[in-house]
Write a protein that holds these residues in place. Structure first.
Motif, mmCIF file in Angstrom:
data_model
loop_
_atom_site.group_PDB
_atom_site.id
_atom_site.type_symbol
_atom_site.label_atom_id
_atom_site.label_comp_id
_atom_site.label_asym_id
_atom_site.label_seq_id
_atom_site.Cartn_x
_atom_site.Cartn_y
_atom_site.Cartn_z
ATOM 1 N N SER A 440 -15.088 -5.958 12.740
ATOM 2 C CA SER A 440 -14.872 -4.999 11.655
ATOM 3 C C SER A 440 -13.735 -4.046 11.987
ATOM 4 O O SER A 440 -12.937 -3.677 11.107
ATOM 5 C CB SER A 440 -16.159 -4.206 11.394
ATOM 6 O OG SER A 440 -17.207 -5.064 10.961
ATOM 7 N N ALA A 443 -10.551 -5.926 11.336
ATOM 8 C CA ALA A 443 -10.299 -6.033 9.898
ATOM 9 C C ALA A 443 -9.876 -4.688 9.316
ATOM 10 O O ALA A 443 -9.017 -4.624 8.427
ATOM 11 C CB ALA A 443 -11.554 -6.548 9.198
ATOM 12 N N GLU A 444 -10.438 -3.596 9.824
ATOM 13 C CA GLU A 444 -10.058 -2.276 9.324
ATOM 14 C C GLU A 444 -8.596 -1.978 9.655
ATOM 15 O O GLU A 444 -7.859 -1.437 8.815
ATOM 16 C CB GLU A 444 -10.958 -1.207 9.934
ATOM 17 C CG GLU A 444 -10.652 0.199 9.432
ATOM 18 C CD GLU A 444 -11.280 1.261 10.318
ATOM 19 O OE1 GLU A 444 -11.437 2.393 9.834
ATOM 20 O OE2 GLU A 444 -11.582 0.961 11.488
ATOM 21 N N ALA A 447 -6.479 -3.933 7.272
ATOM 22 C CA ALA A 447 -6.542 -3.383 5.914
ATOM 23 C C ALA A 447 -5.777 -2.070 5.825
ATOM 24 O O ALA A 447 -5.162 -1.766 4.792
ATOM 25 C CB ALA A 447 -8.002 -3.175 5.504
ATOM 26 N N TRP A 450 -2.176 -2.939 5.374
ATOM 27 C CA TRP A 450 -1.944 -3.379 3.995
ATOM 28 C C TRP A 450 -1.833 -2.170 3.071
ATOM 29 O O TRP A 450 -0.935 -2.076 2.232
ATOM 30 C CB TRP A 450 -3.079 -4.311 3.575
ATOM 31 C CG TRP A 450 -2.950 -4.865 2.192
ATOM 32 C CD1 TRP A 450 -1.841 -4.866 1.395
ATOM 33 C CD2 TRP A 450 -3.978 -5.489 1.425
ATOM 34 N NE1 TRP A 450 -2.094 -5.456 0.186
ATOM 35 C CE2 TRP A 450 -3.417 -5.854 0.177
ATOM 36 C CE3 TRP A 450 -5.312 -5.800 1.678
ATOM 37 C CZ2 TRP A 450 -4.139 -6.491 -0.810
ATOM 38 C CZ3 TRP A 450 -6.040 -6.449 0.701
ATOM 39 C CH2 TRP A 450 -5.459 -6.778 -0.530
ATOM 40 N N ASP A 470 -6.739 -3.542 -5.065
ATOM 41 C CA ASP A 470 -7.282 -4.451 -4.043
ATOM 42 C C ASP A 470 -7.087 -3.888 -2.641
ATOM 43 O O ASP A 470 -8.006 -3.957 -1.802
ATOM 44 C CB ASP A 470 -6.611 -5.814 -4.153
ATOM 45 C CG ASP A 470 -7.004 -6.550 -5.430
ATOM 46 O OD1 ASP A 470 -8.022 -6.128 -6.051
ATOM 47 O OD2 ASP A 470 -6.327 -7.513 -5.801
ATOM 48 N N ALA A 471 -5.911 -3.323 -2.378
ATOM 49 C CA ALA A 471 -5.648 -2.803 -1.033
ATOM 50 C C ALA A 471 -6.543 -1.614 -0.722
ATOM 51 O O ALA A 471 -7.102 -1.498 0.388
ATOM 52 C CB ALA A 471 -4.169 -2.414 -0.904
ATOM 53 N N ARG A 473 -9.466 -0.793 -2.151
ATOM 54 C CA ARG A 473 -10.874 -1.208 -2.055
ATOM 55 C C ARG A 473 -11.136 -1.928 -0.731
ATOM 56 O O ARG A 473 -12.155 -1.698 -0.062
ATOM 57 C CB ARG A 473 -11.229 -2.112 -3.234
ATOM 58 C CG ARG A 473 -12.725 -2.456 -3.270
ATOM 59 C CD ARG A 473 -13.070 -3.432 -4.364
ATOM 60 N NE ARG A 473 -12.530 -4.764 -4.088
ATOM 61 C CZ ARG A 473 -11.535 -5.322 -4.749
ATOM 62 N NH1 ARG A 473 -10.936 -4.655 -5.743
ATOM 63 N NH2 ARG A 473 -11.100 -6.540 -4.449
ATOM 64 N N THR A 474 -10.219 -2.802 -0.342
ATOM 65 C CA THR A 474 -10.418 -3.562 0.892
ATOM 66 C C THR A 474 -10.449 -2.648 2.106
ATOM 67 O O THR A 474 -11.296 -2.795 3.001
ATOM 68 C CB THR A 474 -9.310 -4.610 1.055
ATOM 69 O OG1 THR A 474 -9.320 -5.482 -0.069
ATOM 70 C CG2 THR A 474 -9.516 -5.409 2.325
ATOM 71 N N TYR A 475 -9.524 -1.663 2.138
ATOM 72 C CA TYR A 475 -9.480 -0.787 3.312
ATOM 73 C C TYR A 475 -10.778 0.028 3.430
ATOM 74 O O TYR A 475 -11.381 0.101 4.506
ATOM 75 C CB TYR A 475 -8.289 0.165 3.232
ATOM 76 C CG TYR A 475 -8.387 1.262 4.260
ATOM 77 C CD1 TYR A 475 -8.205 0.989 5.614
ATOM 78 C CD2 TYR A 475 -8.702 2.572 3.882
ATOM 79 C CE1 TYR A 475 -8.333 1.994 6.563
ATOM 80 C CE2 TYR A 475 -8.822 3.577 4.821
ATOM 81 C CZ TYR A 475 -8.638 3.280 6.161
ATOM 82 O OH TYR A 475 -8.761 4.265 7.105
ATOM 83 N N GLU A 477 -13.681 -0.554 2.112
ATOM 84 C CA GLU A 477 -14.822 -1.432 2.393
ATOM 85 C C GLU A 477 -14.880 -1.765 3.883
ATOM 86 O O GLU A 477 -15.961 -1.762 4.491
ATOM 87 C CB GLU A 477 -14.723 -2.711 1.562
ATOM 88 C CG GLU A 477 -15.096 -2.530 0.099
ATOM 89 C CD GLU A 477 -14.970 -3.831 -0.672
ATOM 90 O OE1 GLU A 477 -14.435 -4.805 -0.091
ATOM 91 O OE2 GLU A 477 -15.402 -3.873 -1.846
ATOM 92 N N GLN A 478 -13.742 -2.030 4.473
ATOM 93 C CA GLN A 478 -13.718 -2.357 5.898
ATOM 94 C C GLN A 478 -14.037 -1.131 6.755
ATOM 95 O O GLN A 478 -14.698 -1.243 7.795
ATOM 96 C CB GLN A 478 -12.348 -2.927 6.292
ATOM 97 C CG GLN A 478 -12.047 -4.283 5.675
ATOM 98 C CD GLN A 478 -13.115 -5.303 6.013
ATOM 99 O OE1 GLN A 478 -13.607 -5.368 7.137
ATOM 100 N NE2 GLN A 478 -13.484 -6.116 5.020
#
Length: 507
Positions: A440, A443-444, A447, A450, A470-471, A473-475, A477-478
């Motif tokens: 995680s 991935a963070e 993100a 990004w 998307d960028a 939300r993804t960041y 979320e991670q």
């Protein structure tokens, strides 16, 4: 024809008959419980308010995990009750000490005295029997025979004085074939079980305090993250709205609506997190029994990572786990019960001392010893034996005790295997949480890169609405995934220490 003796009805028998007669009029044991009084309701409500409700009106004290546990250990009612249970078990064990000491039984009886006198020489002469000496020293006949056909009620009523009988019997156990020793050992087994159960409640409460502590930190960190994301979305929505009105940028009305929907979704998440924080804080304050405390402001970090091999935790569990201590004490208790049931088939030997005193005001006793008398004072000492011959029930109890020992041996193998499996599963949960946290975090970081790239594109006006959404939300979320993985690792490590019998919150 044989004559039956008539004896006066004792008052104790009359009292027993009266109790039987009026037993049906006694209040039923299942009578309806009374409603609590207003005072009892107020006291109950005060206890409930102390546990829940709005916090006290003063600044919350920011405490770390060991400090919170220190409060909980000294205040939580469940832990206090568990410690009191040990005291209760000790008193039960200490009761067995008195079984080795002399025991005494005192009995007393009080009623009225009948009229029983030795006939005198004058009474014999009046009956035509001169020469009979009579009196207490030559008591050959009394004024009544105490038989149904010769006695009259006048010999018993009116009252001719008091009849008193007192007796004391003292028994000192000498040898009981192990009954007293088994009883003491069973009492000590009860103390061992209560101590292990208290430790079990203590470790379980440590788990609950730790979960509330890190759960509150995780929820607040997630709320900060969500709030940061919400601020960023609002900033983008405002900028995109300005660009659309000015006819600049590449974003469309659809992109603007997509960001506004994302803003509403983030607000819903924020509302849910507020609820979680309030509930978790209330739970924490209940667990520590203090409505003025809060967690410290330190960042959410790994509390106590576990990196020992599996055998380390298995060995610790065999030595320290409370459930295994209860298991061992239960097995010892089963063996002691079998020993006790065997001893119950054998007699008890002891030293017996008797003291007796009797007085009957209306009775004159003759001066010789070959008769039972109502006026007496005596004492005696000697060896005694008590042997209950109800062999059938005792053998049945012995067979049950033997069956319980066999049941325990089977349960022991089952529980030991199940405990080892539980430890291995908790160990695997820790390893999974460690790997998930590491992944995680990777991935963070990606993100975040990004998101930084999207921010640069927004600044130059080349970013599209979908990419921005998307960028972002993804960041976030991670990032929340990292927070959740950190909390899960702390809880998994605590669970592993709990099932291993180790301190969940080391000092």
């Amino acid at each position: 024809m044989q004559r039956r003796e008539w004896k006066p009805v004792r008052p104790s028998l009359l009292l027993f008959l009266l109790l039987l007669l009026f037993a049906g009029r006694l209040p039923s044991a299942r009578a309806q419980l009374k409603m609590p009084s207003d005072k009892e309701m107020e006291e109950t409500l005060a206890i409930a308010r102390h546990a829940v409700g709005k916090p006290v009106d003063k600044a919350a004290r920011k405490l770390d995990l060991p400090s919170l546990w220190s409060l909980a250990e000294g205040r939580f009612p469940g832990l206090l009750a568990a410690r009191r249970n040990i005291e209760s078990a000790r008193h039960t064990r200490n009761e067995q000490i008195f079984l080795r000491l002399p025991s005494a039984d005192f009995s007393g009886f009080l009623t009225w005295s009948p009229n029983i006198k030795c006939k005198t020489a004058e009474e014999f002469a009046l009956e035509g029997r001169p020469g009979e000496l009579g009196g207490a020293n030559h008591c050959t006949e009394t004024n009544t025979a105490q038989t149904l056909n010769s006695s009259t009620i006048q010999n018993y009523l009116p009252i001719y004085g008091a009849l008193v009988q007192l007796g004391i019997r003292i028994t000192q156990p000498l040898y009981t074939f192990g009954k007293l020793t088994a009883a003491w050992d069973l009492g000590q087994t009860g103390v061992d079980i209560a101590s292990a159960q208290s430790e079990q409640a203590r470790l379980d409460h440590q788990i609950n305090v730790l979960k509330a502590y890190f759960g509150l930190k995780t929820a607040r960190a997630a709320l900060d993250t969500v709030s940061e994301g919400l601020d960023q979305v609002k900033k983008w929505v405002k900028q995109m709205d300005i660009d659309l009105e000015a006819g600049k940028g590449s974003a469309s009305e659809i992109d603007l609506m997509r960001l506004k929907v994302a803003e509403s979704q983030i607000e819903l998440i924020s509302i849910d997190l507020d609820r979680t924080i309030a509930s978790t804080l209330a739970a924490l304050r209940y667990l520590v029994q203090d409505k003025s405390v809060d967690v410290d402001d330190e960042n959410l970090l790994i509390w106590h990572d576990e990196n020992e091999p599996l055998d380390y935790y298995l060995d610790a569990a065999l030595r320290n786990r409370p459930e295994l201590k209860v298991l061992r004490a239960t097995g010892q208790g089963a063996l002691l019960y079998r020993k006790l049931r065997i001893a119950e088939l054998l007699p008890n030997f002891g030293l017996i001392v008797n003291f007796g005193y009797g007085y009957a005001g209306g009775v004159q006793d003759p001066n010789h010893g070959f008769m039972s008398r109502l006026n007496y004072l005596g004492a005696g000492i000697g060896l005694g034996m008590n042997w209950g011959l109800d062999v059938g029930p005792k053998i049945a109890r012995l067979q049950k005790a033997i069956a319980d020992v066999n049941i325990f041996e089977a349960r022991k193998r089952e529980l030991l295997g199940g405990g080892a499996l539980e430890i291995e599963r908790a160990y695997n949960d820790v390893r999974e949480a460690q790997r998930r946290l590491k992944t995680s975090e990777t991935a963070e970081r990606r993100a975040r890169g990004w998101l930084q790239g999207i921010k640069q594109s927004v600044d130059v006006g080349t970013a599209e609405g979908r990419d921005m959404n998307d960028a972002l939300r993804t960041y976030f979320e991670q990032h929340i995934s990292v927070l959740r993985a950190t909390n899960d690792l702390n809880v998994a490590c605590a669970n592993l220490r709990r099932v291993s019998g180790l301190e969940v919150i080391p000092k």
